[in-house]
Design a protein around this motif. Structure first.
Motif, PDB file in Angstrom:
ATOM      1  N   GLU A 266      28.296   4.180  23.525  1.00 35.50           N
ATOM      2  CA  GLU A 266      26.883   4.112  23.920  1.00 35.50           C
ATOM      3  C   GLU A 266      26.062   5.055  23.050  1.00 35.50           C
ATOM      4  O   GLU A 266      26.389   6.232  22.908  1.00 35.50           O
ATOM      5  N   ILE A 267      25.009   4.507  22.476  1.00 33.01           N
ATOM      6  CA  ILE A 267      24.101   5.296  21.646  1.00 33.01           C
ATOM      7  C   ILE A 267      22.720   5.272  22.299  1.00 33.01           C
ATOM      8  O   ILE A 267      22.237   4.218  22.719  1.00 33.01           O
ATOM      9  N   VAL A 268      22.102   6.443  22.403  1.00 30.28           N
ATOM     10  CA  VAL A 268      20.773   6.569  23.003  1.00 30.28           C
ATOM     11  C   VAL A 268      19.767   6.929  21.908  1.00 30.28           C
ATOM     12  O   VAL A 268      19.964   7.888  21.159  1.00 30.28           O
ATOM     13  N   CYS A 269      18.701   6.152  21.803  1.00 30.80           N
ATOM     14  CA  CYS A 269      17.660   6.431  20.813  1.00 30.80           C
ATOM     15  C   CYS A 269      16.905   7.697  21.202  1.00 30.80           C
ATOM     16  O   CYS A 269      16.420   7.821  22.330  1.00 30.80           O
ATOM     17  N   GLN A 270      16.773   8.624  20.270  1.00 33.12           N
ATOM     18  CA  GLN A 270      16.068   9.884  20.548  1.00 33.12           C
ATOM     19  C   GLN A 270      14.586   9.671  20.809  1.00 33.12           C
ATOM     20  O   GLN A 270      13.954  10.444  21.521  1.00 33.12           O
ATOM     21  N   PHE A 271      14.013   8.616  20.243  1.00 37.31           N
ATOM     22  CA  PHE A 271      12.565   8.438  20.307  1.00 37.31           C
ATOM     23  C   PHE A 271      12.082   7.669  21.533  1.00 37.31           C
ATOM     24  O   PHE A 271      10.934   7.829  21.940  1.00 37.31           O
ATOM     25  N   CYS A 272      12.927   6.807  22.107  1.00 38.03           N
ATOM     26  CA  CYS A 272      12.460   6.028  23.255  1.00 38.03           C
ATOM     27  C   CYS A 272      13.474   5.975  24.399  1.00 38.03           C
ATOM     28  O   CYS A 272      13.220   5.352  25.428  1.00 38.03           O
ATOM     29  N   ASN A 273      14.632   6.603  24.208  1.00 44.10           N
ATOM     30  CA  ASN A 273      15.680   6.684  25.234  1.00 44.10           C
ATOM     31  C   ASN A 273      16.296   5.334  25.603  1.00 44.10           C
ATOM     32  O   ASN A 273      16.966   5.222  26.628  1.00 44.10           O
ATOM     33  N   ARG A 274      16.085   4.311  24.787  1.00 46.15           N
ATOM     34  CA  ARG A 274      16.797   3.063  25.005  1.00 46.15           C
ATOM     35  C   ARG A 274      18.277   3.265  24.701  1.00 46.15           C
ATOM     36  O   ARG A 274      18.632   4.011  23.796  1.00 46.15           O
ATOM     37  N   LYS A 275      19.119   2.574  25.474  1.00 48.01           N
ATOM     38  CA  LYS A 275      20.559   2.719  25.306  1.00 48.01           C
ATOM     39  C   LYS A 275      21.153   1.445  24.713  1.00 48.01           C
ATOM     40  O   LYS A 275      20.789   0.339  25.118  1.00 48.01           O
ATOM     41  N   TYR A 276      22.058   1.613  23.772  1.00 47.94           N
ATOM     42  CA  TYR A 276      22.728   0.494  23.127  1.00 47.94           C
ATOM     43  C   TYR A 276      24.238   0.690  23.245  1.00 47.94           C
ATOM     44  O   TYR A 276      24.759   1.763  22.925  1.00 47.94           O
ATOM     45  N   THR A 277      24.928  -0.343  23.709  1.00 48.18           N
ATOM     46  CA  THR A 277      26.373  -0.269  23.913  1.00 48.18           C
ATOM     47  C   THR A 277      27.092  -1.160  22.903  1.00 48.18           C
ATOM     48  O   THR A 277      26.699  -2.314  22.677  1.00 48.18           O
ATOM     49  N   PHE A 278      28.142  -0.599  22.313  1.00 48.87           N
ATOM     50  CA  PHE A 278      28.950  -1.333  21.336  1.00 48.87           C
ATOM     51  C   PHE A 278      30.386  -1.395  21.833  1.00 48.87           C
ATOM     52  O   PHE A 278      30.985  -0.366  22.171  1.00 48.87           O
ATOM     53  N   SER A 279      30.935  -2.594  21.887  1.00 49.77           N
ATOM     54  CA  SER A 279      32.323  -2.772  22.315  1.00 49.77           C
ATOM     55  C   SER A 279      33.275  -2.534  21.157  1.00 49.77           C
ATOM     56  O   SER A 279      32.858  -2.485  19.985  1.00 49.77           O
ATOM     57  N   CYS A 280      34.548  -2.382  21.477  1.00 50.23           N
ATOM     58  CA  CYS A 280      35.562  -2.211  20.426  1.00 50.23           C
ATOM     59  C   CYS A 280      35.563  -3.403  19.483  1.00 50.23           C
ATOM     60  O   CYS A 280      35.724  -3.262  18.264  1.00 50.23           O
ATOM     61  N   GLY A 281      35.343  -4.577  20.050  1.00 49.04           N
ATOM     62  CA  GLY A 281      35.328  -5.784  19.236  1.00 49.04           C
ATOM     63  C   GLY A 281      34.220  -5.748  18.196  1.00 49.04           C
ATOM     64  O   GLY A 281      34.421  -6.153  17.045  1.00 49.04           O
ATOM     65  N   GLU A 282      33.032  -5.250  18.572  1.00 49.40           N
ATOM     66  CA  GLU A 282      31.935  -5.147  17.624  1.00 49.40           C
ATOM     67  C   GLU A 282      32.244  -4.138  16.525  1.00 49.40           C
ATOM     68  O   GLU A 282      31.889  -4.339  15.366  1.00 49.40           O
ATOM     69  N   LEU A 283      32.903  -3.042  16.886  1.00 54.51           N
ATOM     70  CA  LEU A 283      33.245  -2.032  15.894  1.00 54.51           C
ATOM     71  C   LEU A 283      34.309  -2.552  14.934  1.00 54.51           C
ATOM     72  O   LEU A 283      34.339  -2.181  13.758  1.00 54.51           O
ATOM     73  N   LYS A 284      35.197  -3.401  15.441  1.00 53.81           N
ATOM     74  CA  LYS A 284      36.288  -3.929  14.597  1.00 53.81           C
ATOM     75  C   LYS A 284      35.777  -4.853  13.510  1.00 53.81           C
ATOM     76  O   LYS A 284      36.469  -5.076  12.503  1.00 53.81           O
ATOM     77  N   GLU A 285      34.572  -5.390  13.677  1.00 54.42           N
ATOM     78  CA  GLU A 285      34.013  -6.271  12.662  1.00 54.42           C
ATOM     79  C   GLU A 285      33.986  -5.596  11.295  1.00 54.42           C
ATOM     80  O   GLU A 285      34.253  -6.202  10.281  1.00 54.42           O
ATOM     81  N   LYS A 286      33.669  -4.298  11.306  1.00 52.34           N
ATOM     82  CA  LYS A 286      33.590  -3.536  10.064  1.00 52.34           C
ATOM     83  C   LYS A 286      34.943  -3.002   9.644  1.00 52.34           C
ATOM     84  O   LYS A 286      35.257  -2.940   8.452  1.00 52.34           O
ATOM     85  N   SER A 287      35.757  -2.614  10.609  1.00 52.87           N
ATOM     86  CA  SER A 287      37.023  -1.956  10.301  1.00 52.87           C
ATOM     87  C   SER A 287      38.030  -2.917   9.694  1.00 52.87           C
ATOM     88  O   SER A 287      38.854  -2.531   8.875  1.00 52.87           O
TER      89      SER A 287
END
Length: 288
Positions: A266-287
């Protein structure tokens, strides 16, 4: 009155000036960050200043960042603006509370001593960066000193934020007035007299002054001419795709370590506090 900014000249182009109304911008920032009254005032002042300084840039993709780092309990403020009236920002310690000073929010006490850094990304190889010592931590005084010391442009910067009893933003805005190198002593003297008669930006706004009205009060007897009017807004522009690209710039080993934990990121934007969630599957796309 919706938020907007005006650009103007006076005294046969011996003076250039900006004024901005930022009630909605500042209230939006307060909502995003749940800032205390003094933190709201500090952030609102810096955003107003950044909007006017952003309008001084010429390129559509130019970006201005103002960073305040102080010894006070607020720790720091970061604001980014462009040349099109967009601004965003955050306070390092948004819940900061300090005693009032002379019946007013003590922004200088919350900021403390430290540095103001101005970073201009003009699309060149390296951004331009300049730092000054904070003069009072009240933001307006510090920007005035920055213009004089770093850009050699005699300027007067007035910024203000007024909160109501429920701690919502009641008024916010400011002005920047700058002298050209050929400004006459007569014009300088007249401007100094006009400025000395104005004690508070928020007082003018409470009296119903618009950005044009503020400049009329300060420059009306010097052939004031409004040359541009533009809307301003709090605009973050973050997205899941942008954070995804940032994640994918991590070294492969670091990315693999995150994937090995088999947990969502989970990544939280410092400027607006919106939260974004990335699954392992999404991270594996690059790996992979």
């Amino acid at each position: 009155m919706s938020d907007y900014m005006v650009r103007a000249t006076a005294a046969d182009n011996q003076i250039r000036a900006f004024a901005v109304y930022t009630k909605d911008v500042t209230e939006q920032a307060r909502k995003y960050h749940n800032t205390s009254p003094v933190a709201t005032a500090a952030l609102g002042r810096l955003m107003s200043g950044a909007l006017m300084m952003g309008a001084m840039m010429k390129g559509e993709k130019d970006l201005l960042t103002l960073q305040v780092k102080g010894s006070g309990p607020m720790k720091g403020i970061t604001v980014t603006a462009d040349a099109k009236g967009n601004v965003k920002g955050f306070v390092q310690v948004p819940s900061v509370i300090v005693p009032a000073k002379n019946g007013k929010l003590d922004v200088g006490g919350a900021v403390g001593s430290g540095f103001l850094t101005v970073i201009k990304d003009l699309g060149m190889k390296e951004p331009y960066s300049s730092s000054i010592d904070l003069q009072t931590g009240e933001i307006g005084d510090d920007l005035t000193y920055y213009f004089a010391s770093s850009e050699q442009v005699p300027s007067s910067v007035g910024l203000g934020v007024l909160m109501d009893k429920q701690n919502f933003v009641k008024q916010a805005g400011g002005f920047i007035i700058q002298l050209m190198p050929y400004t006459s002593e007569e014009v300088i003297g007249k401007l100094e007299r006009n400025l000395s008669a104005v004690t508070s930006v928020t007082e003018l706004l409470e009296q119903g002054a618009t950005p044009e009205g503020i400049l009329e009060r300060l420059l009306g007897d010097m052939e004031l001419g409004i040359t541009e009017k533009m809307p301003v807004q709090y605009s973050c522009g973050c997205s899941k795709e942008r954070f995804k690209r940032a994640l994918f710039t991590l070294p492969k080993k670091d990315l693999d370590d995150l994937i090995a934990e088999e947990e969502d990121i989970e990544i939280v934007c410092q400027f607006c506090n919106r939260k974004y969630t990335f699954s392992c599957g999404e991270l594996k796309e690059k790996s992979e």
